[in-house]
Motif scaffolding. Structure first.
Motif, PDB file in Angstrom:
ATOM      1  N   ARG A 177      -7.199   1.667  -2.487  1.00 28.34           N
ATOM      2  CA  ARG A 177      -8.463   1.015  -2.131  1.00 28.34           C
ATOM      3  C   ARG A 177      -8.312  -0.494  -2.322  1.00 28.34           C
ATOM      4  O   ARG A 177      -7.686  -0.937  -3.291  1.00 28.34           O
ATOM      5  CB  ARG A 177      -9.612   1.543  -3.008  1.00 28.34           C
ATOM      6  CG  ARG A 177     -10.073   2.937  -2.619  1.00 28.34           C
ATOM      7  CD  ARG A 177     -11.459   3.226  -3.183  1.00 28.34           C
ATOM      8  NE  ARG A 177     -11.543   2.970  -4.616  1.00 28.34           N
ATOM      9  CZ  ARG A 177     -11.309   3.883  -5.557  1.00 28.34           C
ATOM     10  NH1 ARG A 177     -10.964   5.104  -5.219  1.00 28.34           N
ATOM     11  NH2 ARG A 177     -11.419   3.565  -6.825  1.00 28.34           N
ATOM     12  N   TYR A 178      -8.912  -1.247  -1.413  1.00 29.54           N
ATOM     13  CA  TYR A 178      -8.847  -2.708  -1.488  1.00 29.54           C
ATOM     14  C   TYR A 178     -10.173  -3.243  -2.012  1.00 29.54           C
ATOM     15  O   TYR A 178     -11.228  -2.928  -1.485  1.00 29.54           O
ATOM     16  CB  TYR A 178      -8.601  -3.312  -0.091  1.00 29.54           C
ATOM     17  CG  TYR A 178      -7.274  -2.906   0.493  1.00 29.54           C
ATOM     18  CD1 TYR A 178      -6.109  -3.577   0.149  1.00 29.54           C
ATOM     19  CD2 TYR A 178      -7.185  -1.836   1.383  1.00 29.54           C
ATOM     20  CE1 TYR A 178      -4.888  -3.200   0.677  1.00 29.54           C
ATOM     21  CE2 TYR A 178      -5.977  -1.449   1.918  1.00 29.54           C
ATOM     22  CZ  TYR A 178      -4.823  -2.141   1.558  1.00 29.54           C
ATOM     23  OH  TYR A 178      -3.613  -1.765   2.076  1.00 29.54           O
ATOM     24  N   ASN A 179     -10.080  -4.028  -3.054  1.00 28.85           N
ATOM     25  CA  ASN A 179     -11.268  -4.660  -3.611  1.00 28.85           C
ATOM     26  C   ASN A 179     -11.095  -6.166  -3.393  1.00 28.85           C
ATOM     27  O   ASN A 179     -10.257  -6.795  -4.044  1.00 28.85           O
ATOM     28  CB  ASN A 179     -11.345  -4.301  -5.102  1.00 28.85           C
ATOM     29  CG  ASN A 179     -12.528  -4.926  -5.788  1.00 28.85           C
ATOM     30  OD1 ASN A 179     -13.283  -5.694  -5.186  1.00 28.85           O
ATOM     31  ND2 ASN A 179     -12.700  -4.627  -7.054  1.00 28.85           N
ATOM     32  N   ASN A 180     -11.849  -6.723  -2.443  1.00 25.34           N
ATOM     33  CA  ASN A 180     -11.705  -8.147  -2.097  1.00 25.34           C
ATOM     34  C   ASN A 180     -12.876  -8.946  -2.655  1.00 25.34           C
ATOM     35  O   ASN A 180     -14.013  -8.483  -2.606  1.00 25.34           O
ATOM     36  CB  ASN A 180     -11.763  -8.360  -0.574  1.00 25.34           C
ATOM     37  CG  ASN A 180     -10.810  -7.472   0.168  1.00 25.34           C
ATOM     38  OD1 ASN A 180      -9.662  -7.337  -0.199  1.00 25.34           O
ATOM     39  ND2 ASN A 180     -11.297  -6.848   1.231  1.00 25.34           N
ATOM     40  N   ASN A 238       0.799  -1.225   0.000  1.00 26.66           N
ATOM     41  CA  ASN A 238       0.000   0.000   0.000  1.00 26.66           C
ATOM     42  C   ASN A 238       0.836   1.282   0.000  1.00 26.66           C
ATOM     43  O   ASN A 238       0.493   2.244  -0.670  1.00 26.66           O
ATOM     44  CB  ASN A 238      -0.982   0.001   1.183  1.00 26.66           C
ATOM     45  CG  ASN A 238      -2.028   1.085   1.031  1.00 26.66           C
ATOM     46  OD1 ASN A 238      -2.317   1.555  -0.068  1.00 26.66           O
ATOM     47  ND2 ASN A 238      -2.593   1.508   2.139  1.00 26.66           N
ATOM     48  N   GLU A 239       1.944   1.279   0.745  1.00 25.37           N
ATOM     49  CA  GLU A 239       2.751   2.512   0.859  1.00 25.37           C
ATOM     50  C   GLU A 239       3.514   2.831  -0.417  1.00 25.37           C
ATOM     51  O   GLU A 239       3.828   3.989  -0.681  1.00 25.37           O
ATOM     52  CB  GLU A 239       3.770   2.360   2.011  1.00 25.37           C
ATOM     53  CG  GLU A 239       3.133   2.165   3.374  1.00 25.37           C
ATOM     54  CD  GLU A 239       2.171   3.287   3.742  1.00 25.37           C
ATOM     55  OE1 GLU A 239       2.576   4.463   3.642  1.00 25.37           O
ATOM     56  OE2 GLU A 239       1.022   2.991   4.116  1.00 25.37           O
ATOM     57  N   THR A 240       3.845   1.808  -1.186  1.00 25.59           N
ATOM     58  CA  THR A 240       4.834   1.999  -2.249  1.00 25.59           C
ATOM     59  C   THR A 240       4.276   1.955  -3.663  1.00 25.59           C
ATOM     60  O   THR A 240       4.981   2.266  -4.615  1.00 25.59           O
ATOM     61  CB  THR A 240       5.912   0.897  -2.150  1.00 25.59           C
ATOM     62  OG1 THR A 240       5.245  -0.382  -2.149  1.00 25.59           O
ATOM     63  CG2 THR A 240       6.731   1.021  -0.885  1.00 25.59           C
ATOM     64  N   VAL A 241       3.013   1.585  -3.838  1.00 22.84           N
ATOM     65  CA  VAL A 241       2.534   1.321  -5.195  1.00 22.84           C
ATOM     66  C   VAL A 241       1.999   2.595  -5.861  1.00 22.84           C
ATOM     67  O   VAL A 241       1.351   3.419  -5.216  1.00 22.84           O
ATOM     68  CB  VAL A 241       1.473   0.189  -5.186  1.00 22.84           C
ATOM     69  CG1 VAL A 241       0.190   0.647  -4.523  1.00 22.84           C
ATOM     70  CG2 VAL A 241       1.198  -0.324  -6.578  1.00 22.84           C
ATOM     71  N   VAL A 257      -9.181 -13.158  -3.414  1.00 29.46           N
ATOM     72  CA  VAL A 257      -8.406 -12.259  -4.276  1.00 29.46           C
ATOM     73  C   VAL A 257      -8.540 -10.844  -3.721  1.00 29.46           C
ATOM     74  O   VAL A 257      -9.611 -10.458  -3.243  1.00 29.46           O
ATOM     75  CB  VAL A 257      -8.926 -12.299  -5.730  1.00 29.46           C
ATOM     76  CG1 VAL A 257      -8.100 -11.365  -6.625  1.00 29.46           C
ATOM     77  CG2 VAL A 257      -8.900 -13.717  -6.284  1.00 29.46           C
ATOM     78  N   CYS A 258      -7.448 -10.109  -3.776  1.00 24.15           N
ATOM     79  CA  CYS A 258      -7.499  -8.699  -3.406  1.00 24.15           C
ATOM     80  C   CYS A 258      -6.842  -7.875  -4.510  1.00 24.15           C
ATOM     81  O   CYS A 258      -5.747  -8.216  -4.973  1.00 24.15           O
ATOM     82  CB  CYS A 258      -6.787  -8.452  -2.076  1.00 24.15           C
ATOM     83  SG  CYS A 258      -6.938  -6.736  -1.503  1.00 24.15           S
ATOM     84  N   LEU A 259      -7.532  -6.836  -4.942  1.00 29.85           N
ATOM     85  CA  LEU A 259      -6.970  -5.883  -5.906  1.00 29.85           C
ATOM     86  C   LEU A 259      -6.749  -4.566  -5.160  1.00 29.85           C
ATOM     87  O   LEU A 259      -7.705  -3.979  -4.637  1.00 29.85           O
ATOM     88  CB  LEU A 259      -7.941  -5.651  -7.071  1.00 29.85           C
ATOM     89  CG  LEU A 259      -8.317  -6.886  -7.887  1.00 29.85           C
ATOM     90  CD1 LEU A 259      -9.384  -6.538  -8.915  1.00 29.85           C
ATOM     91  CD2 LEU A 259      -7.093  -7.481  -8.562  1.00 29.85           C
TER      92      LEU A 259
END
Length: 192
Positions: A118-121, A61-64, A111-113
């Motif tokens: 934002r997290y889409n699980n 999350n911090e680096t993308v 699956v998590c995107l």
């Protein structure tokens, strides 16, 4: 870029997930981070798969960058409510396959995107029906294929799957390790 799908970072060393993304004509690069895959007690198998997939995504999350999607997944095998992870050694793999022999089990991929913080699980469940496997079929498979990196100790695309699986209710690719149809629908909707 494929049909407005952003570039993907696949956080998985699974050759099967990589192959499925290639077959979907997706552009991706593999980036791995070490993540503790433990989970709290009391979760359902579906919640476990999603929890671990999300935990893997949180490491990025911090680096993308915002124009990239991080794709993480976790596949578990479940029989009679019991979660079968990856076997600890060949003998453990034999034990697991004996448990699956002649029965139906569930394969759940969480699956998590991660996109724009934002997290889409989501998850998918497939039911897999194994015929009765002989001890010799199980032992020779474990000796030859050494399935220690696979939940439930088998790969559906390997010999044991080809000779042992009578039928599947649900997605085949989910059993391989990535529910591709659900994944594609989610990826296409990310920018909407």
């Amino acid at each position: 870029m494929h049909n407005n799908v952003p570039k993907i970072i696949l956080a998985s060393k699974s050759p099967r997930r990589q192959e499925l993304l290639r077959l979907m004509d997706m552009e991706f690069e593999v980036v791995l981070k070490d993540v503790d895959e433990s989970y709290p007690e009391g979760l359902t198998p579906q919640e476990v798969a999603v929890y671990i997939a999300r935990k893997k995504a949180e490491a990025f999350n911090e680096t993308v960058a915002d124009d990239v999607v991080v794709l993480t997944a976790d596949t578990i095998v479940c029989i009679d409510g019991l979660i079968l992870g990856k076997p600890e050694n060949p003998e453990h793999a034999v034990e697991m396959l004996k448990m699956l022999s002649g029965k139906v089990h569930q394969v759940i991929t969480g699956v998590c995107l991660l996109h724009k913080h934002r997290y889409n699980n989501f998850f998918d469940v497939s039911e897999v029906f194994f015929r009765n496997l002989s001890d010799q079929e199980i032992r020779s498979y474990v000796a030859e294929y050494n399935p220690l990196d696979k939940a439930g100790s088998y790969g559906i695309q390997e010999r044991i799957g080809l000779i042992g699986i009578q039928r599947i209710n649900g997605s085949y690719t989910n059993v391989v390790g990535l529910p591709t149809e659900k994944l594609y629908a989610q990826l296409v909707n990310l920018n909407k």
